[in-house]
Design a protein around this motif. Sequence first.
Motif, mmCIF file in Angstrom:
data_model
loop_
_atom_site.group_PDB
_atom_site.id
_atom_site.type_symbol
_atom_site.label_atom_id
_atom_site.label_comp_id
_atom_site.label_asym_id
_atom_site.label_seq_id
_atom_site.Cartn_x
_atom_site.Cartn_y
_atom_site.Cartn_z
ATOM 1 N N ASP A 83 0.811 -1.218 0.000
ATOM 2 C CA ASP A 83 0.000 0.000 0.000
ATOM 3 C C ASP A 83 0.844 1.268 0.000
ATOM 4 O O ASP A 83 0.310 2.369 0.104
ATOM 5 N N ARG A 84 2.160 1.132 -0.154
ATOM 6 C CA ARG A 84 3.051 2.290 -0.143
ATOM 7 C C ARG A 84 3.619 2.542 -1.549
ATOM 8 O O ARG A 84 3.669 1.612 -2.377
ATOM 9 N N PRO A 85 4.043 3.776 -1.854
ATOM 10 C CA PRO A 85 4.537 4.114 -3.195
ATOM 11 C C PRO A 85 5.997 3.699 -3.401
ATOM 12 O O PRO A 85 6.900 4.524 -3.526
ATOM 13 N N VAL A 86 6.221 2.391 -3.426
ATOM 14 C CA VAL A 86 7.575 1.849 -3.555
ATOM 15 C C VAL A 86 8.102 2.106 -4.967
ATOM 16 O O VAL A 86 7.421 1.833 -5.957
ATOM 17 N N ILE A 87 9.310 2.624 -5.054
ATOM 18 C CA ILE A 87 9.936 2.860 -6.357
ATOM 19 C C ILE A 87 10.549 1.552 -6.857
ATOM 20 O O ILE A 87 11.403 0.960 -6.185
ATOM 21 N N GLY A 88 10.107 1.091 -8.018
ATOM 22 C CA GLY A 88 10.612 -0.145 -8.587
ATOM 23 C C GLY A 88 11.705 0.097 -9.612
ATOM 24 O O GLY A 88 12.249 1.202 -9.734
ATOM 25 N N SER A 89 12.018 -0.956 -10.357
ATOM 26 C CA SER A 89 12.983 -0.885 -11.464
ATOM 27 C C SER A 89 12.330 -1.552 -12.669
ATOM 28 O O SER A 89 12.717 -2.638 -13.088
ATOM 29 N N HIS A 90 11.316 -0.902 -13.213
ATOM 30 C CA HIS A 90 10.510 -1.534 -14.252
ATOM 31 C C HIS A 90 10.344 -0.668 -15.498
ATOM 32 O O HIS A 90 10.008 -1.182 -16.557
ATOM 33 N N ALA A 91 10.554 0.637 -15.378
ATOM 34 C CA ALA A 91 10.324 1.541 -16.515
ATOM 35 C C ALA A 91 11.391 2.624 -16.483
ATOM 36 O O ALA A 91 11.183 3.697 -15.914
ATOM 37 N N ILE A 92 12.527 2.352 -17.084
ATOM 38 C CA ILE A 92 13.657 3.269 -17.008
ATOM 39 C C ILE A 92 13.231 4.682 -17.431
ATOM 40 O O ILE A 92 12.561 4.877 -18.433
ATOM 41 N N GLY A 93 13.582 5.640 -16.584
ATOM 42 C CA GLY A 93 13.197 7.022 -16.816
ATOM 43 C C GLY A 93 11.899 7.417 -16.143
ATOM 44 O O GLY A 93 11.637 8.599 -15.924
ATOM 45 N N PHE A 94 11.072 6.399 -15.803
ATOM 46 C CA PHE A 94 9.753 6.683 -15.238
ATOM 47 C C PHE A 94 9.416 5.777 -14.057
ATOM 48 O O PHE A 94 8.262 5.385 -13.860
ATOM 49 N N ASN A 95 10.411 5.414 -13.276
ATOM 50 C CA ASN A 95 10.168 4.601 -12.085
ATOM 51 C C ASN A 95 9.613 5.419 -10.924
ATOM 52 O O ASN A 95 8.899 4.889 -10.076
ATOM 53 N N GLN A 96 9.950 6.710 -10.894
ATOM 54 C CA GLN A 96 9.530 7.573 -9.796
ATOM 55 C C GLN A 96 8.022 7.841 -9.861
ATOM 56 O O GLN A 96 7.521 8.370 -10.847
ATOM 57 N N GLY A 97 7.305 7.445 -8.813
ATOM 58 C CA GLY A 97 5.878 7.729 -8.758
ATOM 59 C C GLY A 97 5.012 6.860 -9.636
ATOM 60 O O GLY A 97 3.862 7.204 -9.914
ATOM 61 N N THR A 98 5.544 5.725 -10.081
ATOM 62 C CA THR A 98 4.760 4.790 -10.890
ATOM 63 C C THR A 98 4.821 3.399 -10.285
ATOM 64 O O THR A 98 5.681 3.093 -9.458
ATOM 65 N N VAL A 99 3.913 2.553 -10.734
ATOM 66 C CA VAL A 99 3.856 1.161 -10.286
ATOM 67 C C VAL A 99 4.001 0.266 -11.502
ATOM 68 O O VAL A 99 3.387 0.520 -12.550
ATOM 69 N N GLY A 100 4.805 -0.786 -11.374
ATOM 70 C CA GLY A 100 4.952 -1.760 -12.442
ATOM 71 C C GLY A 100 4.153 -3.013 -12.130
ATOM 72 O O GLY A 100 4.377 -3.651 -11.098
ATOM 73 N N ILE A 101 3.204 -3.352 -13.006
ATOM 74 C CA ILE A 101 2.423 -4.583 -12.882
ATOM 75 C C ILE A 101 2.783 -5.477 -14.057
ATOM 76 O O ILE A 101 2.614 -5.082 -15.210
ATOM 77 N N ALA A 102 3.277 -6.669 -13.759
ATOM 78 C CA ALA A 102 3.706 -7.585 -14.815
ATOM 79 C C ALA A 102 2.742 -8.749 -14.948
ATOM 80 O O ALA A 102 2.425 -9.432 -13.967
ATOM 81 N N ALA A 103 2.274 -8.980 -16.162
ATOM 82 C CA ALA A 103 1.478 -10.159 -16.487
ATOM 83 C C ALA A 103 2.444 -11.317 -16.702
ATOM 84 O O ALA A 103 3.394 -11.210 -17.486
ATOM 85 N N ILE A 104 2.211 -12.419 -16.012
ATOM 86 C CA ILE A 104 3.118 -13.560 -16.098
ATOM 87 C C ILE A 104 2.816 -14.334 -17.379
ATOM 88 O O ILE A 104 1.755 -14.944 -17.531
ATOM 89 N N GLY A 105 3.751 -14.258 -18.312
ATOM 90 C CA GLY A 105 3.588 -14.894 -19.609
ATOM 91 C C GLY A 105 4.155 -14.029 -20.706
ATOM 92 O O GLY A 105 4.841 -13.029 -20.452
ATOM 93 N N THR A 106 3.870 -14.407 -21.942
ATOM 94 C CA THR A 106 4.333 -13.692 -23.125
ATOM 95 C C THR A 106 3.127 -13.421 -24.014
ATOM 96 O O THR A 106 2.383 -14.352 -24.353
ATOM 97 N N PHE A 107 2.934 -12.159 -24.413
ATOM 98 C CA PHE A 107 1.692 -11.778 -25.080
ATOM 99 C C PHE A 107 1.938 -11.070 -26.406
ATOM 100 O O PHE A 107 1.529 -9.941 -26.624
ATOM 101 N N GLY A 108 2.625 -11.802 -27.292
ATOM 102 C CA GLY A 108 2.852 -11.310 -28.633
ATOM 103 C C GLY A 108 1.581 -11.318 -29.456
ATOM 104 O O GLY A 108 0.505 -11.689 -28.977
ATOM 105 N N PRO A 109 1.681 -10.912 -30.723
ATOM 106 C CA PRO A 109 0.492 -10.826 -31.587
ATOM 107 C C PRO A 109 -0.291 -12.132 -31.624
ATOM 108 O O PRO A 109 0.280 -13.211 -31.780
ATOM 109 N N GLY A 110 -1.613 -12.019 -31.468
ATOM 110 C CA GLY A 110 -2.487 -13.174 -31.576
ATOM 111 C C GLY A 110 -2.578 -14.054 -30.344
ATOM 112 O O GLY A 110 -3.320 -15.038 -30.345
ATOM 113 N N THR A 111 -1.848 -13.723 -29.284
ATOM 114 C CA THR A 111 -1.891 -14.521 -28.057
ATOM 115 C C THR A 111 -3.096 -14.111 -27.216
ATOM 116 O O THR A 111 -3.213 -12.936 -26.852
#
Length: 216
Positions: A83-111
């Motif tokens: 519930d806290r604004p933890v700074i991650g390492s997920h979006a270089i240049g835009f980690n400050q004040g953002t949240v990274g949510i990762a979908a587990i898998g690979t989602f290329g075209p047609g998936t």
Amino acid sequence: MSRSQWGADETKRDPHAHYAQGVAAIFIHHTDTPNNYRCADVPRTLRNLYTGQTRDRNWGDLGYNFLVDKCGNIYEGRAGGTDRPVIGSHAIGFNQGTVGIAAIGTFGPGTPVPAAMERGIAALAAWKLGLRGVDPTSKVRLTSTNDKSRYTKGTSATFNVISGHRDGFATDCPGEALFARLPAIRHLAAHLQGRSAQRPFGADPAGDLAGPASGQ
């Protein structure tokens, strides 16, 4: 599912979490791992990602703040408090004040993107943004902190509050198929924020964090 539940070895990470003043936006990712997993086996995948991102990439911890599997289960990623604004390492240049949510898998075209996964991402985004009353369908201006992003350091750009990793960095992430579902996820998240009878606005989606669905 908490870090302790999926078996994070806390001796591997940087013991000091870093915090922003709040969360202004969310970046959606995919883990670029196989899709043919059982949800009951996801903790092992998380431990492997954790090792790779702490030891091999030297990110100090998992880069993502949260992860969501194809059954819609939500997992705590980077340490420091869900519930806290933890700074991650997920979006270089835009980690400050953002949240990274990762979908587990690979989602290329047609998936196909599992409906349960979409609902899990939307519920998590609705809750996390709701802590500050942010509308998931709105836009936000963010300022780049790194020349390696799509925008030179110090440049401000307008993003959807729920954006894909590719919006801020030269990458295919979160995959063409998942990226195409972001408008639907934004609208579902906004809808969930207004459904106070079923989930109070700003309440922790505790049920979604309970653990993986059995037998999948």
